[in-house]
Design a protein around this motif. Structure first.
Motif, PDB file in Angstrom:
ATOM      1  N   MET A   1      38.543  26.620  70.926  1.00 28.58           N
ATOM      2  CA  MET A   1      38.350  26.042  72.343  1.00 28.58           C
ATOM      3  C   MET A   1      38.402  24.557  73.246  1.00 28.58           C
ATOM      4  SD  MET A   1      33.781  26.431  70.418  1.00 28.58           S
ATOM      5  CE  MET A   1      35.196  26.825  68.937  1.00 28.58           C
ATOM      6  N   GLN A   2      37.760  24.543  74.320  1.00 31.36           N
ATOM      7  CA  GLN A   2      38.254  23.153  74.632  1.00 31.36           C
ATOM      8  C   GLN A   2      37.389  22.774  75.696  1.00 31.36           C
ATOM      9  OE1 GLN A   2      42.721  23.298  75.801  1.00 31.36           O
ATOM     10  NE2 GLN A   2      41.818  22.711  78.088  1.00 31.36           N
ATOM     11  N   VAL A   3      36.959  22.081  75.920  1.00 26.21           N
ATOM     12  CA  VAL A   3      36.502  20.980  76.481  1.00 26.21           C
ATOM     13  C   VAL A   3      36.547  21.121  77.400  1.00 26.21           C
ATOM     14  CG1 VAL A   3      35.231  18.533  77.264  1.00 26.21           C
ATOM     15  CG2 VAL A   3      35.719  19.638  74.566  1.00 26.21           C
ATOM     16  N   ASN A   4      36.056  20.931  78.674  1.00 25.40           N
ATOM     17  CA  ASN A   4      36.528  21.220  80.483  1.00 25.40           C
ATOM     18  C   ASN A   4      35.698  20.142  81.716  1.00 25.40           C
ATOM     19  OD1 ASN A   4      37.250  20.909  83.653  1.00 25.40           O
ATOM     20  ND2 ASN A   4      36.003  22.246  83.418  1.00 25.40           N
ATOM     21  N   THR A   5      35.647  19.263  81.814  1.00 26.67           N
ATOM     22  CA  THR A   5      35.310  18.087  82.725  1.00 26.67           C
ATOM     23  C   THR A   5      35.880  18.246  83.835  1.00 26.67           C
ATOM     24  OG1 THR A   5      35.801  16.102  81.898  1.00 26.67           O
ATOM     25  CG2 THR A   5      33.961  16.461  80.426  1.00 26.67           C
ATOM     26  N   SER A   6      36.327  18.931  85.152  1.00 27.85           N
ATOM     27  CA  SER A   6      37.075  18.201  85.710  1.00 27.85           C
ATOM     28  C   SER A   6      37.606  19.845  86.638  1.00 27.85           C
ATOM     29  CB  SER A   6      38.810  17.907  85.949  1.00 27.85           C
ATOM     30  OG  SER A   6      39.432  18.963  84.400  1.00 27.85           O
ATOM     31  N   ASP A   7      36.859  21.010  86.109  1.00 23.96           N
ATOM     32  CA  ASP A   7      37.435  22.177  87.041  1.00 23.96           C
ATOM     33  C   ASP A   7      35.951  22.944  86.664  1.00 23.96           C
ATOM     34  OD1 ASP A   7      38.305  24.222  88.302  1.00 23.96           O
ATOM     35  OD2 ASP A   7      39.747  24.807  86.403  1.00 23.96           O
ATOM     36  N   SER A   8      35.469  22.839  88.366  1.00 26.33           N
ATOM     37  CA  SER A   8      34.470  23.701  88.454  1.00 26.33           C
ATOM     38  C   SER A   8      34.415  25.090  88.494  1.00 26.33           C
ATOM     39  CB  SER A   8      33.794  23.070  89.742  1.00 26.33           C
ATOM     40  OG  SER A   8      34.349  23.868  90.778  1.00 26.33           O
ATOM     41  N   ASP A   9      35.621  25.721  88.519  1.00 25.88           N
ATOM     42  CA  ASP A   9      35.893  26.782  88.136  1.00 25.88           C
ATOM     43  C   ASP A   9      35.976  27.235  86.431  1.00 25.88           C
ATOM     44  OD1 ASP A   9      36.057  27.148  90.887  1.00 25.88           O
ATOM     45  OD2 ASP A   9      37.487  27.264  90.763  1.00 25.88           O
ATOM     46  N   ARG A  10      36.275  26.138  85.462  1.00 30.92           N
ATOM     47  CA  ARG A  10      35.755  26.615  84.129  1.00 30.92           C
ATOM     48  C   ARG A  10      34.992  26.200  83.605  1.00 30.92           C
ATOM     49  NH1 ARG A  10      40.117  24.007  81.882  1.00 30.92           N
ATOM     50  NH2 ARG A  10      40.594  22.986  83.435  1.00 30.92           N
ATOM     51  N   PRO A  11      33.882  26.791  82.780  1.00 28.03           N
ATOM     52  CA  PRO A  11      33.015  26.177  81.751  1.00 28.03           C
ATOM     53  C   PRO A  11      33.279  24.753  80.805  1.00 28.03           C
ATOM     54  CG  PRO A  11      34.429  27.854  80.289  1.00 28.03           C
ATOM     55  CD  PRO A  11      34.835  28.251  82.093  1.00 28.03           C
ATOM     56  N   LEU A  12      32.964  23.981  80.716  1.00 28.24           N
ATOM     57  CA  LEU A  12      32.451  22.735  80.089  1.00 28.24           C
ATOM     58  C   LEU A  12      32.898  23.169  78.630  1.00 28.24           C
ATOM     59  CD1 LEU A  12      31.754  20.069  80.014  1.00 28.24           C
ATOM     60  CD2 LEU A  12      28.901  20.001  79.272  1.00 28.24           C
ATOM     61  N   LEU A  13      32.503  24.131  78.351  1.00 26.99           N
ATOM     62  CA  LEU A  13      33.247  24.487  77.115  1.00 26.99           C
ATOM     63  C   LEU A  13      33.310  25.542  76.539  1.00 26.99           C
ATOM     64  CD1 LEU A  13      33.989  23.546  73.746  1.00 26.99           C
ATOM     65  CD2 LEU A  13      31.614  23.358  73.099  1.00 26.99           C
ATOM     66  N   GLY A  14      34.686  26.270  76.030  1.00 25.75           N
ATOM     67  CA  GLY A  14      35.251  27.505  76.405  1.00 25.75           C
ATOM     68  C   GLY A  14      35.885  28.015  75.378  1.00 25.75           C
TER      69      GLY A  14
END
Length: 247
Positions: free
Chosen positions: A214-227
């Motif tokens: 899994m990977q955290v995302n906090t910068s791209d609104s087109d992807r989940p926070l944790l996918g």
């Protein structure tokens, strides 16, 4: 209906586990593709009537928990490895509000951040520096076509008054809890101990086992926070949640 969709989506993740989207950097974790540490051989959940608790166990070909993510250096893009037990339990059984999704017990390691603010897993009296130590979470998984694994931890708006989280949640806008269940690693096996009262005394449910990246995302609104981006192995082979609690 949701469970059927969940199985379909996860099977896509099993069949194409190393697919990546152009905007997603998977860092240096491609080596996890072949490690036996993430090849699940067996999962069990055993009831201890005397102590009124369940012991979930995952057994792998290699050494359980030996492979851990390399630190990325920041929260945005932080890698997360997990041994995950998808279950047929309801989110409300562990303290969430009723919501669609699959309740899963996840054992994770991630060196870039700590999301268990109440627990000191490395016993150094500092509560926020031990995310790399394997630890337990409850999460609600939902279908998410924005990521290669087809799933993410369900998010909500911070001001959504309908959301209920267990009091041990880490304060993130996701259906995630940090219950502090002890994780015991030895050789090929990793176990987690769950008191029955923490799952509404439910013992009649089914489950499966998945090893995933899994990977955290906090910068791209087109992807989940944790996918979920890669699925390395599945205990049943077909995500049918065939396993039952042994008594």
């Amino acid at each position: 209906m949701m469970k059927s969709k969940f199985l379909t989506v996860l099977m896509i993740g099993v069949l194409v586990p190393y697919l990546s989207f152009a905007q997603v950097e998977l860092h240096s974790n491609a080596n996890f593709k072949s490690t036996p540490d993430l090849k699940i051989k067996r999962v069990t959940a055993k009831l201890n009537n005397e102590l009124q608790q369940l012991v979930f166990e995952v057994k792998v070909e290699g050494e359980a928990g030996k492979s851990i993510p390399k630190a990325y250096g920041q929260l945005d893009g932080a890698p997360v490895l997990g041994y995950v037990f998808p279950t047929s339990l309801k989110p409300e059984d562990v303290g969430f509000n009723a919501t669609e999704g699959i309740l899963a017990l996840a054992l994770t390691s991630h060196p870039d951040f700590d999301d268990t603010p109440l627990w000191d897993e490395n016993f150094d009296t500092i509560l926020d520096n031990d995310g790399v130590v394997w630890h337990s979470h409850w999460v609600v998984l939902t279908e998410d076509k924005r990521v290669a694994g087809g799933l993410s931890v369900k998010q909500f708006k911070a001001d959504d008054k309908s959301v209920k989280l267990p009091p041990t949640n880490p304060g993130m806008p996701m259906y995630m809890d940090s219950p502090g269940f002890p994780v015991i690693t030895k050789g090929k096996t990793m176990k987690v101990v769950v008191p029955l009262y923490r799952i509404s005394n439910k013992t009649e449910f089914s489950f499966d086992g998945v090893a995933a990246y899994m990977q955290v995302n906090t910068s791209d609104s087109d992807r989940p926070l944790l996918g979920v981006y890669s699925v390395y192995s599945v205990a049943s082979g077909n995500l049918s949640l065939p396993y039952k609690v042994s008594k």
